[in-house]
Design an enzyme around this catalytic site. Structure first.
Site, PDB file in Angstrom:
ATOM      1  N   ALA A  17       0.855  -1.198   0.000  1.00 56.20           N
ATOM      2  CA  ALA A  17       0.000   0.000   0.000  1.00 56.20           C
ATOM      3  C   ALA A  17       0.886   1.241   0.000  1.00 56.20           C
ATOM      4  O   ALA A  17       0.740   2.145   0.813  1.00 56.20           O
ATOM      5  CB  ALA A  17      -0.960  -0.004   1.185  1.00 56.20           C
ATOM      6  N   HIS A  37       2.857   4.631  -0.423  1.00 50.43           N
ATOM      7  CA  HIS A  37       2.523   6.042  -0.590  1.00 50.43           C
ATOM      8  C   HIS A  37       3.826   6.835  -0.684  1.00 50.43           C
ATOM      9  O   HIS A  37       4.924   6.256  -0.700  1.00 50.43           O
ATOM     10  CB  HIS A  37       1.639   6.540   0.562  1.00 50.43           C
ATOM     11  CG  HIS A  37       2.171   6.222   1.929  1.00 50.43           C
ATOM     12  ND1 HIS A  37       3.361   6.728   2.413  1.00 50.43           N
ATOM     13  CD2 HIS A  37       1.679   5.436   2.928  1.00 50.43           C
ATOM     14  CE1 HIS A  37       3.578   6.300   3.630  1.00 50.43           C
ATOM     15  NE2 HIS A  37       2.581   5.498   3.971  1.00 50.43           N
ATOM     16  N   GLU A  38       3.712   8.139  -0.740  1.00 53.77           N
ATOM     17  CA  GLU A  38       4.894   8.972  -0.948  1.00 53.77           C
ATOM     18  C   GLU A  38       5.918   8.825   0.177  1.00 53.77           C
ATOM     19  O   GLU A  38       7.120   9.002  -0.045  1.00 53.77           O
ATOM     20  CB  GLU A  38       4.475  10.440  -1.103  1.00 53.77           C
ATOM     21  CG  GLU A  38       5.617  11.388  -1.428  1.00 53.77           C
ATOM     22  CD  GLU A  38       6.416  11.000  -2.663  1.00 53.77           C
ATOM     23  OE1 GLU A  38       7.648  11.195  -2.650  1.00 53.77           O
ATOM     24  OE2 GLU A  38       5.814  10.496  -3.642  1.00 53.77           O
ATOM     25  N   HIS A  58       6.716   5.962   1.683  1.00 53.66           N
ATOM     26  CA  HIS A  58       7.525   4.812   1.271  1.00 53.66           C
ATOM     27  C   HIS A  58       8.458   5.183   0.117  1.00 53.66           C
ATOM     28  O   HIS A  58       9.632   4.801   0.102  1.00 53.66           O
ATOM     29  CB  HIS A  58       6.621   3.658   0.803  1.00 53.66           C
ATOM     30  CG  HIS A  58       5.725   3.105   1.856  1.00 53.66           C
ATOM     31  ND1 HIS A  58       4.355   3.219   1.787  1.00 53.66           N
ATOM     32  CD2 HIS A  58       5.986   2.416   2.997  1.00 53.66           C
ATOM     33  CE1 HIS A  58       3.814   2.627   2.835  1.00 53.66           C
ATOM     34  NE2 HIS A  58       4.777   2.138   3.585  1.00 53.66           N
ATOM     35  N   ASP A  70       7.188   5.919  12.350  1.00 54.95           N
ATOM     36  CA  ASP A  70       7.102   4.789  13.282  1.00 54.95           C
ATOM     37  C   ASP A  70       8.342   4.829  14.176  1.00 54.95           C
ATOM     38  O   ASP A  70       9.245   4.002  14.057  1.00 54.95           O
ATOM     39  CB  ASP A  70       7.016   3.481  12.505  1.00 54.95           C
ATOM     40  CG  ASP A  70       5.747   3.399  11.670  1.00 54.95           C
ATOM     41  OD1 ASP A  70       4.666   3.254  12.268  1.00 54.95           O
ATOM     42  OD2 ASP A  70       5.827   3.505  10.436  1.00 54.95           O
ATOM     43  N   GLN A  97       9.153   1.851  16.500  1.00 51.62           N
ATOM     44  CA  GLN A  97       9.629   0.749  15.656  1.00 51.62           C
ATOM     45  C   GLN A  97      11.089   0.961  15.262  1.00 51.62           C
ATOM     46  O   GLN A  97      11.887   0.016  15.257  1.00 51.62           O
ATOM     47  CB  GLN A  97       8.764   0.649  14.406  1.00 51.62           C
ATOM     48  CG  GLN A  97       9.293  -0.324  13.359  1.00 51.62           C
ATOM     49  CD  GLN A  97       8.409  -0.374  12.135  1.00 51.62           C
ATOM     50  OE1 GLN A  97       7.394  -1.056  12.134  1.00 51.62           O
ATOM     51  NE2 GLN A  97       8.772   0.356  11.091  1.00 51.62           N
ATOM     52  N   SER A 153       0.224   7.671   5.817  1.00 54.11           N
ATOM     53  CA  SER A 153       0.055   6.324   6.350  1.00 54.11           C
ATOM     54  C   SER A 153      -0.816   5.533   5.394  1.00 54.11           C
ATOM     55  O   SER A 153      -1.745   6.084   4.789  1.00 54.11           O
ATOM     56  CB  SER A 153      -0.615   6.363   7.732  1.00 54.11           C
ATOM     57  OG  SER A 153      -1.019   5.068   8.141  1.00 54.11           O
ATOM     58  N   SER A 154      -0.532   4.248   5.272  1.00 51.79           N
ATOM     59  CA  SER A 154      -1.369   3.394   4.431  1.00 51.79           C
ATOM     60  C   SER A 154      -2.786   3.308   4.974  1.00 51.79           C
ATOM     61  O   SER A 154      -3.723   2.981   4.235  1.00 51.79           O
ATOM     62  CB  SER A 154      -0.754   1.994   4.342  1.00 51.79           C
ATOM     63  OG  SER A 154       0.534   2.051   3.759  1.00 51.79           O
TER      64      SER A 154
END
Length: 284
Positions: A34, A36-37, A39, A152, A155, A187-188
């Site tokens: 999924a 997005h920009e 990523h 994140d 994470q 966010s996805s």
């Protein structure tokens, strides 16, 4: 030109071995798809800093503690591959569940300390799932560099800790959060917001930026955080799971700005859980 899609560890390692023979540096961008920009900004960073870039796509069931959330997570491999192709990514590694967790799989990587509190308090088992899959992806790819977003943030700390503790030589590169023009962190999960909730969603970032500004001016933490929480709820969010000031380097809880700090939040709007964070400047 399409991006080659690899499905198995065997295929992946054969390709990486060829790159290694040519003396090439390998970067990896772990994702659940999924794309997005946010990523894509990680992919661009990887392309700028390594010779060959692997984007992984695996919706990891072990990091979901809610079956409904797992079922609702968007799966868009075809569209993801189309987004990667013009960037020049060299491989999309998209194993299925049986490849990643074959029959009899019984190992869990658990990182204590930085995984506790914040998201860890509300998503039991989540970071064990993250740590396990990231460990596998780093070992499978043998990447020199791995690129993760600061959105994140907890994470990011978990991944850094596991690479140190397990002597995994991959260097972890943190990349800035990417936002929509109205401030909402990409966010996805944003695609699941209704039109009304999407209009209200940026107020989470708005409250966070305002709180960070007040803290940097010297307003006490005990005053700023309750006010920010109230602003988030008044903006249409149904619940604020946490809104906390933590140490930038270790995620330790802070009651004042005596060292580099990060403001972190998780909140629910319209059945969608959104997270965000900001660095906080120390008062002059």
């Amino acid at each position: 030109m399409s991006v080659p899609i690899f499905r198995t560890v065997k295929e992946l390692r054969a390709a990486v071995a060829d790159w290694r023979r040519d003396g090439l540096r390998v970067g990896v961008v772990p994702t659940m798809g999924a794309l997005h920009e946010g990523h894509l900004s990680l992919v661009r960073a990887a392309l700028a800093n390594t010779d060959r870039v692997i984007v992984t796509l695996f919706v990891n069931p072990k990091q979901f503690n809610n079956a409904g959330d797992l079922a609702a997570y968007p799966r868009t491999e075809k569209e993801d591959a189309a987004k990667l192709a013009p960037l020049g990514a060299h491989m999309l590694y998209a194993p299925d569940g049986a490849e990643m967790y074959p029959n009899g799989f019984s190992t869990t990587v658990s990182v204590s300390g930085v995984s506790e509190g914040l998201c860890g308090a509300f998503r039991p088992g989540h970071f064990d799932g993250v740590a396990t899959v990231v460990t596998k992806l780093l070992l499978q790819t043998g990447a020199d560099l791995a690129f993760f977003g600061e959105k994140d943030f907890q994470q990011l700390h978990v991944v850094r800790r596991l690479t140190r503790d397990l002597d995994i030589p991959t260097q972890i590169i943190a990349c800035p959060t990417v936002r929509e023009a109205d401030g909402l962190a990409l966010s996805s999960r944003n695609v699941r917001l209704s039109a009304d909730d999407r209009r209200n969603a940026p107020k989470l970032a708005e409250a966070l930026f305002a709180a960070a500004g007040r803290l940097a001016e010297g307003t006490p933490v005990a005053e700023v955080l309750p006010n920010a929480r109230d602003a988030i709820l008044a903006a249409g969010y149904q619940e604020v799971e946490y809104l906390e000031l933590r140490g930038e380097d270790d995620l330790a809880p802070l009651s004042g700005l005596d060292r580099p700090a990060r403001l972190l939040v998780a909140a629910w709007i319209g059945g969608v859980r959104l997270i965000d964070n900001l660095p906080v400047a120390q008062p002059a």
